[in-house]
Design an enzyme around this catalytic site. Structure first.
Site, PDB file in Angstrom:
ATOM      1  N   ASP A  34       0.813  -1.218   0.000  1.00  0.00           N
ATOM      2  CA  ASP A  34       0.000   0.000   0.000  1.00  0.00           C
ATOM      3  C   ASP A  34       0.844   1.264   0.000  1.00  0.00           C
ATOM      4  OD1 ASP A  34      -2.150  -1.525  -0.059  1.00  0.00           O
ATOM      5  OD2 ASP A  34      -2.890  -1.051   1.972  1.00  0.00           O
ATOM      6  N   TYR A  37       2.310   2.030  -3.366  1.00  0.00           N
ATOM      7  CA  TYR A  37       1.234   2.461  -4.250  1.00  0.00           C
ATOM      8  C   TYR A  37       0.826   3.904  -3.925  1.00  0.00           C
ATOM      9  CZ  TYR A  37      -3.286   2.523  -6.578  1.00  0.00           C
ATOM     10  OH  TYR A  37      -4.347   2.851  -7.377  1.00  0.00           O
ATOM     11  N   LEU A  84      -7.825   6.667 -25.688  1.00  0.00           N
ATOM     12  CA  LEU A  84      -7.593   6.984 -27.099  1.00  0.00           C
ATOM     13  C   LEU A  84      -6.110   7.228 -27.329  1.00  0.00           C
ATOM     14  CD1 LEU A  84     -10.458   9.577 -27.706  1.00  0.00           C
ATOM     15  CD2 LEU A  84     -10.270   7.339 -28.792  1.00  0.00           C
ATOM     16  N   GLU A 113     -15.744  14.452 -34.082  1.00  0.00           N
ATOM     17  CA  GLU A 113     -16.452  15.095 -32.970  1.00  0.00           C
ATOM     18  C   GLU A 113     -15.471  15.798 -32.045  1.00  0.00           C
ATOM     19  OE1 GLU A 113     -18.152  11.199 -31.897  1.00  0.00           O
ATOM     20  OE2 GLU A 113     -17.440  11.615 -29.872  1.00  0.00           O
ATOM     21  N   LYS A 115     -13.377  16.730 -28.788  1.00  0.00           N
ATOM     22  CA  LYS A 115     -12.835  16.037 -27.626  1.00  0.00           C
ATOM     23  C   LYS A 115     -13.085  16.947 -26.433  1.00  0.00           C
ATOM     24  CE  LYS A 115      -8.770  13.439 -26.092  1.00  0.00           C
ATOM     25  NZ  LYS A 115      -9.131  13.512 -24.718  1.00  0.00           N
ATOM     26  N   GLU A 173     -18.970  11.842 -21.778  1.00  0.00           N
ATOM     27  CA  GLU A 173     -18.091  12.752 -21.050  1.00  0.00           C
ATOM     28  C   GLU A 173     -18.939  13.670 -20.188  1.00  0.00           C
ATOM     29  OE1 GLU A 173     -15.175  11.824 -21.707  1.00  0.00           O
ATOM     30  OE2 GLU A 173     -13.814  13.359 -20.955  1.00  0.00           O
ATOM     31  N   LYS A 298     -13.456   9.095 -35.532  1.00  0.00           N
ATOM     32  CA  LYS A 298     -13.771   7.666 -35.412  1.00  0.00           C
ATOM     33  C   LYS A 298     -14.188   7.127 -36.765  1.00  0.00           C
ATOM     34  CE  LYS A 298     -15.431   8.473 -30.760  1.00  0.00           C
ATOM     35  NZ  LYS A 298     -16.570   8.751 -29.890  1.00  0.00           N
ATOM     36  N   CYS A 416       9.825  57.213 -13.010  1.00  0.00           N
ATOM     37  CA  CYS A 416       9.528  56.759 -14.374  1.00  0.00           C
ATOM     38  C   CYS A 416      10.809  56.182 -14.985  1.00  0.00           C
ATOM     39  CB  CYS A 416       9.022  57.915 -15.221  1.00  0.00           C
ATOM     40  SG  CYS A 416       8.922  57.509 -16.978  1.00  0.00           S
TER      41      CYS A 416
HETATM   42  S1  IVH Z   1     -14.316   8.159 -27.435  1.00  0.00           S
HETATM   43  C1  IVH Z   1     -12.995   3.920 -27.097  1.00  0.00           C
HETATM   44  N1  IVH Z   1     -15.056  10.647 -27.799  1.00  0.00           N
HETATM   45  O1  IVH Z   1     -11.008  11.400 -23.968  1.00  0.00           O
HETATM   46  C2  IVH Z   1     -13.222   5.348 -27.305  1.00  0.00           C
HETATM   47  N2  IVH Z   1     -13.693  10.156 -25.932  1.00  0.00           N
HETATM   48  O2  IVH Z   1      -8.166  10.842 -23.947  1.00  0.00           O
HETATM   49  C3  IVH Z   1     -13.292   6.053 -26.068  1.00  0.00           C
HETATM   50  N3  IVH Z   1     -13.196  12.074 -24.520  1.00  0.00           N
HETATM   51  O3  IVH Z   1     -11.240   8.442 -22.134  1.00  0.00           O
HETATM   52  C4  IVH Z   1     -13.516   7.457 -26.056  1.00  0.00           C
HETATM   53  N4  IVH Z   1     -14.329  13.548 -25.680  1.00  0.00           N
HETATM   54  O4  IVH Z   1     -12.933  10.318 -21.599  1.00  0.00           O
HETATM   55  C5  IVH Z   1     -14.361   9.807 -27.044  1.00  0.00           C
HETATM   56  N5  IVH Z   1     -15.825  12.790 -28.203  1.00  0.00           N
HETATM   57  C6  IVH Z   1     -15.132  11.943 -27.461  1.00  0.00           C
HETATM   58  C7  IVH Z   1     -14.457  12.354 -26.297  1.00  0.00           C
HETATM   59  C8  IVH Z   1     -13.735  11.431 -25.568  1.00  0.00           C
HETATM   60  C9  IVH Z   1     -13.594  13.343 -24.604  1.00  0.00           C
HETATM   61  C10 IVH Z   1     -12.318  11.526 -23.467  1.00  0.00           C
HETATM   62  C11 IVH Z   1     -12.704  10.166 -22.950  1.00  0.00           C
HETATM   63  C12 IVH Z   1     -11.475   9.329 -23.172  1.00  0.00           C
HETATM   64  C13 IVH Z   1     -10.392  10.350 -23.263  1.00  0.00           C
HETATM   65  C14 IVH Z   1      -9.156   9.872 -23.981  1.00  0.00           C
END
Ligand code: IVH
Length: 748
Positions: A34, A37, A84, A113, A115, A173, A298, A416
């Protein structure tokens, strides 16, 4: 430790923590004690506090194992929550897409999309009923936050519609909008509580609050915070046979269940178009109501997800394109004071060059000595520097833990730095200190000359910061520098050479540095004659002096100054730099009085009666004309041929010329409107015959709002005033309101 070292240390600690957790939950890896960790966790937490940019969305500190996590029960995800992989450039992104397309053996449609800078959440619905909500944790086991999630308004306890799967894990999210994050931090500050470093930490802190031990007031504050959290769904976990074939159809389906999906995603036919989407939001990341730290791309086709598979950490069918961080740590090397046009002495932070939000920042204003004190920064500190998009860089504060004792406090000078006069507040109670030597302080003269040439004033091309500095700097004994803007129209070719200048940053007033750290010096007007030179340079003029030739730039500057003598009257008024007299008031005054002389002879009452002028501006004008050297400027300009009256103006009170496309239309411009400075926007409204108002009321016809707009925008919304963006604004001032009506409601 450099940011790069911090990054690799964070990765090392994360790997250790994650494998220790795997071991704990039954993997083959070795179980650690522990204390070890906890030591890793603490080290990672410290590192993330010192270097916020190293904290990833899936950092172990945001979930299981972090400070209060033992309070939450573990929940095993039915399907692992992956993270990701990241790319940081278009090149890397296109290489990823090329590999995907090679592996897929076909062209691929992508879903792009935002992030979201938040916290991952997994919601388990059994036959349409929410049974548990869990944080990501290590991907297999998260924290049970079901009770808290029930207070998040966007998360339905029961799905809408029918035909729900027996079990489905909805992933998304959780985040705060920027406005809610700022409000939350303001609330924390007013309570003397710790501020959250960013919306992600705020979301994590809010979602992981415990009800136990809280009194009624604390409970309601906790629920209020939870009530402001939002969710955007970005995927599906356990779901044996999804009834749809693509990621975009998943979003369409879950939206019918009443779950929030992003309004900003787009499906595109090629990696090139995905790169364009990435570029677009790179420019517009602050137009979104929440923080984004990149774009997720994606593969849209779910069949390809299976085919491409995943590594132990991340799927191969998705990638995160990360934008440059907007907050970094850097060294505060010095705090120096610069004096501006109005004499205000402003301390500036001089920092080790830091790349933030895609540009290199070295300097940032610290406003005044009280702000330096309030921020608690010492010279030599490591500081947190933030620059969001086009917003001016800001030093947020010191990283106290990184002090080594060599730091020293900043002491505001009493004199100044440019002319030695004793600095003092303009009036009692003012915080800002000013150099009182308005007439001859070189910094103030330089600033006023630059101001006179600026776009919102006389608009003299070539008379910017560099030449203003050159003209006002003493260099050669036989040619005295310009010691007052009064001499602007008397300049001759002989005044314009032999001059080296230190180029100053327009924003900060500090010497601009080259990449090697040396000051940027230029000679805008110098042109030493070489033996091989023809008598004069093409476009330049021989000044009669055997050793000097006036350069083309200098000749042009003189020509432009000459040409400026016939500018519209209001521009001269702005150029005089009278307090509160900007283009709006100047135009009204010029239209009404027709000459500077008439303005000078007007009484306070007569001045204040002019539309858009009022008592404050009237007093400022009266005060200004009372100073003899101010009157001298006007006299010398007139004596040099500057046209300080509008030809043909019939005298004070004449009818205002009208007939522009914005006749009778009142417009308020707020925030940063792309393509316009603040004054440029006002000018554009006025030029079109409209009224440029500074505050929003029921009489306002349009509010043109850009990034950074806040209270005026909110007021416009509450009054139902039409809000337009920079593109629509351009259309409005060029073609009038009808041009906007011709647009479809959602266009622009
Ligand atoms: S997809 C398997 N889409 O970014 C795919 N993630 O750095 C999983 N995140 O853990 C995630 N916006 O928490 C996805 N439009 C989005 C996202 C997103 C934020 C976060 C998510 C992920 C992290 C990775």
């Amino acid at each position: 430790m450099t940011p790069e070292e911090a990054h690799s240390e964070a990765t090392r600690l994360t790997d250790l923590i994650v494998s220790a957790r795997d071991a704990y939950y039954g993997d083959d890896a070795e179980v650690v004690d522990d204390a070890t960790y906890d030591g890793w966790m603490r080290a990672l937490e410290d590192l993330e506090r010192l270097y916020p940019e190293v904290q990833g969305q899936d950092s172990p500190t945001l979930t299981v194992g972090a400070a209060q996590s033992s309070l939450f029960a573990p929940v095993e995800h039915a399907e692992r929550m992956l993270s990701l992989d990241n790319v940081f450039s278009e090149e890397e992104f296109l290489a990823w897409a090329a590999k995907v397309e090679r592996d897929a053996g076909a062209s691929v449609r992508y879903l792009c999309e935002l992030k979201i800078d938040g916290l991952a959440l997994s919601l388990r619905y059994e036959r349409g009923v929410l049974t548990s909500a869990a944080t990501r944790g290590d991907g297999r086991v998260g924290e049970d936050v079901t009770e808290n999630v029930r207070y998040i308004p966007g998360i339905p306890a029961r799905l809408a519609g029918t035909g729900h799967p027996d079990i489905v894990e909805v992933r998304g999210e959780v985040f705060f909008t920027v406005a809610d994050f700022e409000a939350l931090n303001a609330y924390q500050q007013s309570n003397g509580d710790r501020l959250f470093a960013n919306p992600r930490n705020a979301a994590s802190g809010s979602l992981r609050q415990k009800a136990e031990g809280k009194n009624e007031r604390q409970l309601s504050a906790m629920r209020e915070r939870l009530g402001r959290l939002r969710l955007t769904v970005h995927g599906i976990g356990a779901w044996s046979t999804p009834p749809v074939g693509s990621q975009s159809e998943v979003y369409e389906l879950v939206a019918t269940w009443g779950l929030p999906v992003s309004a900003h995603y787009r499906v595109v036919d090629s990696a090139r178009e995905a790169a364009d989407f990435i570029d677009y939001y790179g420019e517009h990341r602050h137009d979104v109501e929440h923080e984004i730290d990149g774009i997720v791309v994606k593969v849209d086709d779910l069949a390809l997800h299976d085919e491409l598979g995943a590594t132990s950490r991340a799927p191969r069918w998705a990638i995160a394109y990360k934008y440059p961080p907007e907050q970094v740590n850097t060294k505060l090397e010095d705090i120096v004071v610069s004096v501006g046009r109005t004499g205000r002495a402003t301390p500036f932070a001089v920092m080790a060059p830091a790349r933030v939000a895609g540009s290199v920042v070295r300097q940032a204003t610290l406003h005044n000595q009280e702000v330096v004190k309030a921020k608690g920064v010492l010279i030599g500190d490591t500081v947190v520097l933030r620059k969001a998009g086009d917003v001016i860089p800001e030093v947020l504060g010191p990283v106290v833990e990184l002090r080594d004792g060599s730091e020293r406090p900043f002491v505001m000078p009493t004199q100044c730095p440019e002319c030695g006069a004793t600095l003092a507040p303009a009036k009692e109670g003012d915080i800002d200190l000013r150099c009182p030597n308005a007439r001859t302080c070189p910094a103030q003269v330089r600033g006023r000359v630059e101001h006179a040439g600026s776009r919102g004033a006389l608009d003299i091309e070539g008379l910017g910061e560099v030449s203003a500095a050159a003209l006002t700097q003493p260099v050669r004994p036989e040619v005295p520098p310009l010691t007052s803007e009064a001499g602007l129209f008397d300049l001759t070719p002989a005044d314009l050479f032999g001059i080296d200048v230190v180029v100053r940053d327009a924003e900060t007033g500090l010497p601009r540095l080259l990449d090697d750290g040396s000051p940027d010096t230029r000679s805008p007007f110098r042109r030493q004659r070489k033996k091989t030179d023809p008598p004069y340079e093409s476009g330049g003029e021989f000044d009669g002096d055997a050793t000097h030739i006036v350069s083309k730039a200098a000749t042009e500057l003189l020509r432009n100054i000459e040409e400026a003598k016939t500018r519209e009257l209001w521009r001269f008024l702005v150029a005089l730099g009278i307090r509160h007299v900007g283009p709006v008031a100047a135009r009204e005054l010029a239209q009404w009085f027709g000459s500077i002389d008439a303005i000078r002879s007007a009484s306070r009452e007569e001045l204040a009666a002019v539309e858009g002028v009022g008592g404050i501006i009237a007093d400022s004008l009266i005060d200004w004309f009372e100073v003899d050297w101010h009157r001298e400027i006007v006299e010398r300009w007139a004596g040099s041929g500057a046209q300080l009256s509008t030809p043909g103006h019939p005298g004070p009170g004449a009818a205002v010329v009208s007939g522009g496309v914005l006749d009778g239309v009142t417009v308020v411009a707020t925030g940063t409107l792309e393509g316009y400075t603040r004054e440029g926007a006002q000018e554009a409204i006025l030029r079109a015959g409209g009224k440029a108002a500074s505050s929003v009321s029921k009489k306002t016809d349009f509010v043109a709002a850009g990034p950074g707009a806040r209270s005026k925008l909110a007021k416009a919304e509450s009054l139902g005033v039409r809000i337009i963006d920079a593109n629509q604004f351009k259309l409005l001032v060029e073609q009038g309101p009808e041009a906007l009506e011709a647009l479809a409601p959602d266009a622009g």
